[in-house]
Scaffold this active site. Sequence first.
Site, PDB file in Angstrom:
ATOM      1  N   PHE A 117       1.029  -1.151  -0.198  1.00  0.00           N
ATOM      2  CA  PHE A 117       0.004   0.085   0.467  1.00  0.00           C
ATOM      3  C   PHE A 117       0.566   1.071  -0.402  1.00  0.00           C
ATOM      4  CE2 PHE A 117      -4.598   0.707   1.258  1.00  0.00           C
ATOM      5  CZ  PHE A 117      -5.013   0.219   0.233  1.00  0.00           C
ATOM      6  N   GLN A 231      -6.976  15.366   3.465  1.00  0.00           N
ATOM      7  CA  GLN A 231      -6.325  14.096   2.200  1.00  0.00           C
ATOM      8  C   GLN A 231      -6.421  14.541   0.805  1.00  0.00           C
ATOM      9  OE1 GLN A 231      -5.583  10.026   3.101  1.00  0.00           O
ATOM     10  NE2 GLN A 231      -3.693  10.828   3.381  1.00  0.00           N
ATOM     11  N   HIS A 233      -7.492  11.458  -2.014  1.00  0.00           N
ATOM     12  CA  HIS A 233      -7.181  10.727  -2.915  1.00  0.00           C
ATOM     13  C   HIS A 233      -7.040  10.509  -4.004  1.00  0.00           C
ATOM     14  CE1 HIS A 233      -7.203   6.121  -3.832  1.00  0.00           C
ATOM     15  NE2 HIS A 233      -7.460   6.015  -2.442  1.00  0.00           N
ATOM     16  N   LEU A 243     -14.629   6.487  -5.006  1.00  0.00           N
ATOM     17  CA  LEU A 243     -12.744   6.229  -5.296  1.00  0.00           C
ATOM     18  C   LEU A 243     -12.491   4.881  -5.772  1.00  0.00           C
ATOM     19  CD1 LEU A 243      -9.968   6.537  -3.306  1.00  0.00           C
ATOM     20  CD2 LEU A 243     -11.578   4.960  -1.827  1.00  0.00           C
ATOM     21  N   GLU A 246      -6.394   2.583  -3.320  1.00  0.00           N
ATOM     22  CA  GLU A 246      -5.173   2.254  -3.315  1.00  0.00           C
ATOM     23  C   GLU A 246      -5.045   0.810  -3.872  1.00  0.00           C
ATOM     24  OE1 GLU A 246      -2.903   5.096  -0.947  1.00  0.00           O
ATOM     25  OE2 GLU A 246      -2.256   3.386   0.009  1.00  0.00           O
ATOM     26  N   ARG A 277      -0.503   9.396  -0.585  1.00  0.00           N
ATOM     27  CA  ARG A 277      -1.349  10.279  -1.247  1.00  0.00           C
ATOM     28  C   ARG A 277      -1.220  11.307  -1.507  1.00  0.00           C
ATOM     29  NH1 ARG A 277      -5.779   7.162   2.179  1.00  0.00           N
ATOM     30  NH2 ARG A 277      -6.494   4.605   1.124  1.00  0.00           N
ATOM     31  N   HIS A 346     -10.935  13.356   0.594  1.00  0.00           N
ATOM     32  CA  HIS A 346     -11.276  11.941   0.147  1.00  0.00           C
ATOM     33  C   HIS A 346     -11.346  12.016   2.010  1.00  0.00           C
ATOM     34  CE1 HIS A 346     -10.931   7.605   1.028  1.00  0.00           C
ATOM     35  NE2 HIS A 346      -9.196   7.133   1.716  1.00  0.00           N
ATOM     36  N   ARG A 381      -2.315  10.741   5.998  1.00  0.00           N
ATOM     37  CA  ARG A 381      -2.651   9.330   6.764  1.00  0.00           C
ATOM     38  C   ARG A 381      -2.395   8.144   5.443  1.00  0.00           C
ATOM     39  NH1 ARG A 381      -6.496   5.784   5.524  1.00  0.00           N
ATOM     40  NH2 ARG A 381      -8.137   7.115   4.963  1.00  0.00           N
TER      41      ARG A 381
HETATM   42  C1  LIG Z   1     -14.520   5.531  -0.309  1.00  0.00           C
HETATM   43  C2  LIG Z   1     -13.568   4.466   1.245  1.00  0.00           C
HETATM   44  C3  LIG Z   1     -12.557   4.141   0.450  1.00  0.00           C
HETATM   45  C4  LIG Z   1     -12.065   3.898   1.899  1.00  0.00           C
HETATM   46  N1  LIG Z   1     -10.925   2.847   1.958  1.00  0.00           N
HETATM   47  C5  LIG Z   1     -10.154   2.730   3.260  1.00  0.00           C
HETATM   48  C6  LIG Z   1      -9.779   1.778   3.151  1.00  0.00           C
HETATM   49  O1  LIG Z   1      -9.568   0.803   2.489  1.00  0.00           O
HETATM   50  N2  LIG Z   1      -8.709   1.526   4.787  1.00  0.00           N
HETATM   51  C7  LIG Z   1      -9.126   2.601   5.624  1.00  0.00           C
HETATM   52  O2  LIG Z   1      -8.171   2.463   6.102  1.00  0.00           O
HETATM   53  N3  LIG Z   1      -9.663   3.721   4.873  1.00  0.00           N
HETATM   54  C8  LIG Z   1     -10.245   3.654   4.213  1.00  0.00           C
HETATM   55  N4  LIG Z   1     -11.658   4.494   4.010  1.00  0.00           N
HETATM   56  C9  LIG Z   1     -10.854   5.451   5.518  1.00  0.00           C
HETATM   57  C10 LIG Z   1     -11.791   5.059   6.075  1.00  0.00           C
HETATM   58  O3  LIG Z   1     -12.997   4.013   6.078  1.00  0.00           O
HETATM   59  C11 LIG Z   1     -13.014   5.851   6.982  1.00  0.00           C
HETATM   60  O4  LIG Z   1     -11.926   7.094   7.077  1.00  0.00           O
HETATM   61  C12 LIG Z   1     -13.299   5.395   8.255  1.00  0.00           C
HETATM   62  O5  LIG Z   1     -14.209   4.135   8.250  1.00  0.00           O
HETATM   63  C13 LIG Z   1     -14.326   6.131   9.638  1.00  0.00           C
HETATM   64  O6  LIG Z   1     -14.852   5.420  10.629  1.00  0.00           O
HETATM   65  P1  LIG Z   1     -15.561   6.258  11.560  1.00  0.00           P
HETATM   66  O7  LIG Z   1     -16.745   5.039  12.182  1.00  0.00           O
HETATM   67  O8  LIG Z   1     -14.702   6.961  11.715  1.00  0.00           O
HETATM   68  O9  LIG Z   1     -17.025   6.820  10.319  1.00  0.00           O
HETATM   69  P2  LIG Z   1     -17.850   6.316   9.327  1.00  0.00           P
HETATM   70  O10 LIG Z   1     -17.713   5.282   9.467  1.00  0.00           O
HETATM   71  O11 LIG Z   1     -18.353   7.451   8.580  1.00  0.00           O
HETATM   72  O12 LIG Z   1     -19.567   6.648  10.801  1.00  0.00           O
HETATM   73  C14 LIG Z   1     -19.825   7.517  10.871  1.00  0.00           C
HETATM   74  C15 LIG Z   1     -20.982   7.238  11.853  1.00  0.00           C
HETATM   75  O13 LIG Z   1     -22.210   9.024  12.679  1.00  0.00           O
HETATM   76  C16 LIG Z   1     -22.677   8.215  11.889  1.00  0.00           C
HETATM   77  N5  LIG Z   1     -23.459   9.777  11.887  1.00  0.00           N
HETATM   78  C17 LIG Z   1     -23.170  10.623  11.421  1.00  0.00           C
HETATM   79  N6  LIG Z   1     -23.236  12.175  11.681  1.00  0.00           N
HETATM   80  C18 LIG Z   1     -24.991  11.906  12.790  1.00  0.00           C
HETATM   81  C19 LIG Z   1     -25.680  12.232  13.301  1.00  0.00           C
HETATM   82  N7  LIG Z   1     -25.473  14.140  13.180  1.00  0.00           N
HETATM   83  N8  LIG Z   1     -25.960  12.217  14.205  1.00  0.00           N
HETATM   84  C20 LIG Z   1     -26.497  10.413  14.129  1.00  0.00           C
HETATM   85  N9  LIG Z   1     -25.426  10.026  13.708  1.00  0.00           N
HETATM   86  C21 LIG Z   1     -24.139  10.330  13.112  1.00  0.00           C
HETATM   87  C22 LIG Z   1     -23.589   7.697  10.800  1.00  0.00           C
HETATM   88  O14 LIG Z   1     -24.357   7.456  10.528  1.00  0.00           O
HETATM   89  C23 LIG Z   1     -22.423   7.063  10.609  1.00  0.00           C
HETATM   90  O15 LIG Z   1     -23.181   5.476  11.626  1.00  0.00           O
HETATM   91  C24 LIG Z   1     -11.756   4.832   2.926  1.00  0.00           C
HETATM   92  C25 LIG Z   1     -13.028   5.422   3.039  1.00  0.00           C
HETATM   93  C26 LIG Z   1     -13.917   6.420   1.569  1.00  0.00           C
HETATM   94  C27 LIG Z   1     -14.699   6.786   1.525  1.00  0.00           C
END
Ligand SMILES: Cc1cc2nc3c(=O)[nH]c(=O)nc-3n(C[C@H](O)[C@H](O)[C@H](O)COP(=O)(O)OP(=O)(O)OC[C@H]3O[C@@H](n4cnc5c(N)ncnc54)[C@H](O)[C@@H]3O)c2cc1C
Length: 568
Positions: A117, A231, A233, A243, A246, A277, A346, A381
């Site tokens: 990666f 960041q 991507h 997306l 990677e 990235r 991203h 990141r």
């Molecule tokens: C397309 C894509 C691919 C990625 N691929 C990778 C990868 O391969 N490897 C890696 O390490 N990282 C990757 N990332 C980054 C990583 O996936 C995210 O940074 C990470 O999953 C974020 O997790 P989280 O639990 O913080 O937030 P999220 O998974 O975004 O969850 C947020 C939660 O908050 C809730 N929420 C938000 N606002 C409110 C509100 N006002 N009231 C109630 N609930 C709310 C939502 O409902 C959701 O349940 C990727 C990101 C993207 C966008």
Amino acid sequence: MQIDILIIGAGGAGLYAALSAIKENRDLNVAVLSKVYPTRSHTGAAQGGINAALANVDPTDNEEIHTFDTIKGSDYLADQGAVKYMCYEAPKIIRALEHMGLPFSRLNNGKIAQRPFGGASKNRTCYSADKIGLVMLHTLYEQCIKEGVKFLNEWFMLNIVHNGKRVQGITAINISTGEITFIKTKAIIIATGGHSRVYWGYTSNALGCTGDGTAAALRAGLVLKDMEFLQFHPTGLRKSAILVSEAARGEGGYLINSLGERFMSKYAPEKMELGPRDLVSRSIMMEIREGRGFKDEEGREYVHLDLTHLGEEKIKERLPQIRELAIDFEGIDIVKEPIPIKPTAHYAMGGIHTNIKCETPIEGIYAVGEAQCVSVHGANRLGGNSLLDIVVFGNIAGKEAVRYAEATNFEKGGEKKLKEDIEFIKELMSKESKEHLGDLRVELGEIMFKHFGVFKNEKEMQEGYEKLKNLKARAYENLAVEDKSKIFNLDLQSTLEFFNLLDIADVLAFASLQRKESRGSFYRDDYPKRDDENYLYHSMITRNSDGSFNYEKGEVDLSLYAPAERKY
Ligand SMILES: Cc1cc2nc3c(=O)[nH]c(=O)nc-3n(C[C@H](O)[C@H](O)[C@H](O)COP(=O)(O)OP(=O)(O)OC[C@H]3O[C@@H](n4cnc5c(N)ncnc54)[C@H](O)[C@@H]3O)c2cc1C
């Protein structure tokens, strides 16, 4: 309603925190509140993988090298103790996930497979074809159900309420009924994810990544850290900015300009396409700027990501989702043709400031996941480190919140905020809208991409900042909710999300203007060099009641490695 530990957000961070909390003390009432159904959180979109120095493919890998790669990748802005903690926890947490049943892809010998990666010096990224986030989210959700975590699904948090010392609760709206409530809590964990939707139309993020928790934290007087670091991507699809993981380059994809050159040889001769990235995104934009990109009929500029040499079999086995996405959104079969790509907004390195225990300065308020800034990613990141961050710190946040909730009672008061929120929403619902939300959102994305994009400079940013202020004033003046119904009013929800995006854009722009250097994802044409003497600090921002910002400098933990020039 009264809940001991309320987790806001059901992505990987929130679910892991809930799981760790309920396992720590089953007598406490642990609930997760989420605006989308848990398995639709953005974590489910993660494609590429999660990092851990298991040394299954490369026996020379270890936690120390993972720590160093992460610090170097961060352009020396990450807090090194926190990075070390995360990287040393990584193998343990991967095994924990495996024991929960997460279906990792395997090597022939049965061990968890690991792919190369960006910015990593070893094959360290554990994966599940190109759907790691989906399987992680489902595994964690199943475990939460099994352990008895309660869920408030399709509830929207409005504001965080505290008395200046301790948390009192939150205000929230039940999306299915439109009812607005105050929820009393002993502890809350904000796990609301990132805010890259501020680049509307130019982002890989789900529609819901609107930084609601981060904006609520700003309104509640909490500190936002390093908000200028967002960041890009390198590989988003040309038309939709969706997306292309990677993993596509990890599996051997080439980046090609209009002269047919693998141009990364100029910018990262050693790592080529697998440079970090920030560097790869800038290189693509540089090729486009200097006229070596492609241009389509609608004027969209891009370069090619070529995977055709990998062959059909490998593509179908390792990158099936990417193939589907390219067919659905570009009409291109990656087995036969290169994919048109351009950088896409991203990941938010910045977020709610916490210490390594996920504590904010207000007792009982914790933050975790992409909404949080510890910081383990600094100015940039590395791919595969976010999924790691959310589970490692999710684990801590859950335990710390339990420790706190066990020792405290519910705090009195806080209902005043409920009245204010009800009033605000009533007004939004009763006014007639003079502008359309959809138009304003597109405008926001255009301003952000043009003025705070991959390359920035003082003049562009100042102009952009003025436009943002104007847009914000217009939104508060003209915007109202056009759908007047109560049940599942998504127009109301989107409007509230848009106001959050405006708050985020405001801080992001302000923070960007203060940093007169280039570091990691943050690149200025007018200050192209990193300036450790003057800018090796975390930006720490709070907002005053009149809307102005306080700006302070936070110390960076450099206890392990002295800053050096990054070469790839
Ligand atoms: C397309 C894509 C691919 C990625 N691929 C990778 C990868 O391969 N490897 C890696 O390490 N990282 C990757 N990332 C980054 C990583 O996936 C995210 O940074 C990470 O999953 C974020 O997790 P989280 O639990 O913080 O937030 P999220 O998974 O975004 O969850 C947020 C939660 O908050 C809730 N929420 C938000 N606002 C409110 C509100 N006002 N009231 C109630 N609930 C709310 C939502 O409902 C959701 O349940 C990727 C990101 C993207 C966008």
